[in-house]
Write an enzyme that holds these catalytic residues in place. Structure first.
Site, PDB file in Angstrom:
ATOM      1  N   ASP A   1      -8.231   1.620  -9.317  1.00 58.20           N
ATOM      2  CA  ASP A   1      -9.285   2.381  -9.982  1.00 58.20           C
ATOM      3  C   ASP A   1      -9.691   1.887 -11.366  1.00 58.20           C
ATOM      4  OD1 ASP A   1      -8.341   3.787  -7.807  1.00 58.20           O
ATOM      5  OD2 ASP A   1      -8.493   5.741  -8.767  1.00 58.20           O
TER       6      ASP A   1
ATOM      7  N   GLU B   1       4.835   5.972  -9.558  1.00 58.78           N
ATOM      8  CA  GLU B   1       3.507   5.512  -9.158  1.00 58.78           C
ATOM      9  C   GLU B   1       3.316   4.044  -9.566  1.00 58.78           C
ATOM     10  OE1 GLU B   1       0.524   7.928 -10.973  1.00 58.78           O
ATOM     11  OE2 GLU B   1      -1.102   7.198  -9.723  1.00 58.78           O
TER      12      GLU B   1
END
Ligand code: GLC
Length: 434
Positions: free
Chosen positions: A169, A403
């Site tokens: 992203d 993550e």
């Protein structure tokens, strides 16, 4: 089972919602496309093929009538997630499922590849064939959409119209293309992502404004082809197209196994291979670079996504060798030794946009590691693939299933108990050694 595998299985179980697995209960409480693919591999790795198949079916339930598979399916909506179903408003679009809210963009096309891995590994051959047969038409329709609706310039690569479609992203790859996205008149909104994660590990406010502004642009065109053509953000991304290509190899294998025609898929593969060489290979930099569809040129940022081209087999052996020697094994770029200790940072350290603790601008992601290891094995770089595996296992053993990770210290960043970090610890061999 080793302790680390038991712990990984436990994370999968905790994030399991029956038919899909949330990437993270608080930060990402719905279904995400490529996360679901990795989660399915995790379920298969613990022997639960039925559960793996449910994950794929849940993802495809969000598919639009035009073939698009959305990047988020809002099972469990409403939640605190932003931008939620109320922002995307898919149900105002005739192509979208009427009874299930989704986003209006896609994500890296891993589903066909994952399906083919499940098909190959499932010990119950009847179940495997029944599943593959049931989902094959939907997978084919998705790839047809990628080759038509997302081929507006005739490059024979698939266009992405939002950074989130790349899955990476907040990469510095998008800095230049995003700078063209106007944000004046943007209505006020409130971010959910910085509630659980320190803001310095997340996108900057100005970038988030552009992400939201792009959604509003695409929404005003009902996520259709006119919105893609006029989007201020138009990129042909290496990782996205490499996974398209790898998935089409998988689709061809499935077609053959099921006795389905494969000429259309062959045709896609031929075009894709040629397009990689023509548009994305940069001979001067000796790397696969993204193509900026607005400016009409390559984006000169060396990011780990470039190595994912090796997954698809679209590089010549000489190109692969040059990429490995000049960048992967280079401690000024990706290899540990000078500044970093672990493989593979998302961006070369030599990039001005390198930020080792901020989302997609330097930290290590486990899914990219597995994909890069797969590509390296495909070209015979076994020692490098093994090093990536060792570093990945060291990261999850020391820090847990984060993550992302700081490549200098191995510290876990972003959100803890992240599904694909756990799933790919279990399924490393299924993916990297597929
Ligand atoms: C973030 C990542 C994206 C992932 C999603 C859910 O948006 O950038 O790749 O799919 O989180 O985990």
């Amino acid at each position: 089972m080793r302790d680390i595998e038991r712990a990984a299985h436990e994370v999968l179980r905790r994030n399991d919602r029956g038919d899909f697995t949330v990437p993270s209960p608080r930060q990402y409480p719905h279904l995400w496309l490529w996360d679901a693919g990795f989660a399915a591999l995790g379920w298969a790795a613990v022997g639960d093929f039925d559960r793996a198949y449910r994950e794929i079916r849940a993802t495809l339930r969000g598919q639009w009538r035009n073939g698009m598979v959305p990047h988020v399916v809002f099972y469990g909506w409403p939640s605190a997630y932003f931008p939620g179903a109320d922002v995307w408003r898919s149900q105002e679009v005739p192509e979208a499922p009427p009874d299930l809210p989704t986003s209006g963009i896609t994500q890296p096309p891993v589903l066909a590849w994952v399906t083919e891995i499940l098909f190959r590994r499932d010990p119950d051959r009847r179940r495997a064939a029944a599943f593959a047969r049931a989902v094959f038409p939907a997978l084919l329709a998705y790839h047809r959409w990628l080759h038509t609706a997302r081929n507006p310039d005739g490059l024979q690569l698939s266009l992405i119209v939002h950074p989130w479609e790349s899955g990476m992203d907040n990469s510095p790859l998008w800095d230049l293309p995003l700078s063209r996205v106007p944000t004046d008149g943007l209505p006020p909104y409130s971010r959910g992502d910085i509630r659980w994660v320190p803001p310095e590990q997340r996108p900057r406010p100005a970038d988030y404004d552009r992400f939201v502004a792009l959604i509003l642009h695409l929404r005003s065109h009902r996520y259709g082809e006119s919105g893609a053509r006029t989007s201020p953000f138009r990129v042909y991304d290496v990782l996205f197209n490499a996974l398209r290509h790898r998935s089409e190899e998988a689709l061809r294998a499935l077609a053959r196994a099921l006795g389905e025609p494969s000429e259309e898929i062959e045709d896609w593969l031929g075009r894709g291979q040629a397009a990689f060489q023509r548009w994305l290979w940069d001979p001067e930099r000796a790397f696969f670079l993204d193509w900026d569809g607005v400016a009409g040129g390559r984006i000169p940022v060396i990011a780990a996504g470039g190595f994912v081209a090796l997954c698809a087999g679209v590089a010549t052996p000489e190109q692969a060798q040059a990429m490995v020697a000049r960048y992967l094994r280079n401690p000024e770029a990706f290899w540990p030794g000078r500044g970093t200790r672990y493989l593979v940072p998302t961006v070369s350290q030599a990039e001005p946009g390198w930020e080792p603790r901020r989302y997609w601008r330097g930290p290590i992601w486990i899914n990219l590691n597995a994909l890069i290891a797969h590509g390296l094995r495909r070209y015979g770089f076994l020692a490098e693939a093994e090093a990536i595996r060792d570093h990945t296992m060291a990261l999850v053993e020391q820090a847990g299933f984060w993550e992302y990770y700081d490549p200098r210290t191995g510290e876990g960043l972003g959100i803890a108990d992240f599904t694909w970090s756990a799933a790919l610890t279990l399924a490393w061999d299924l993916l990297a050694e597929a």
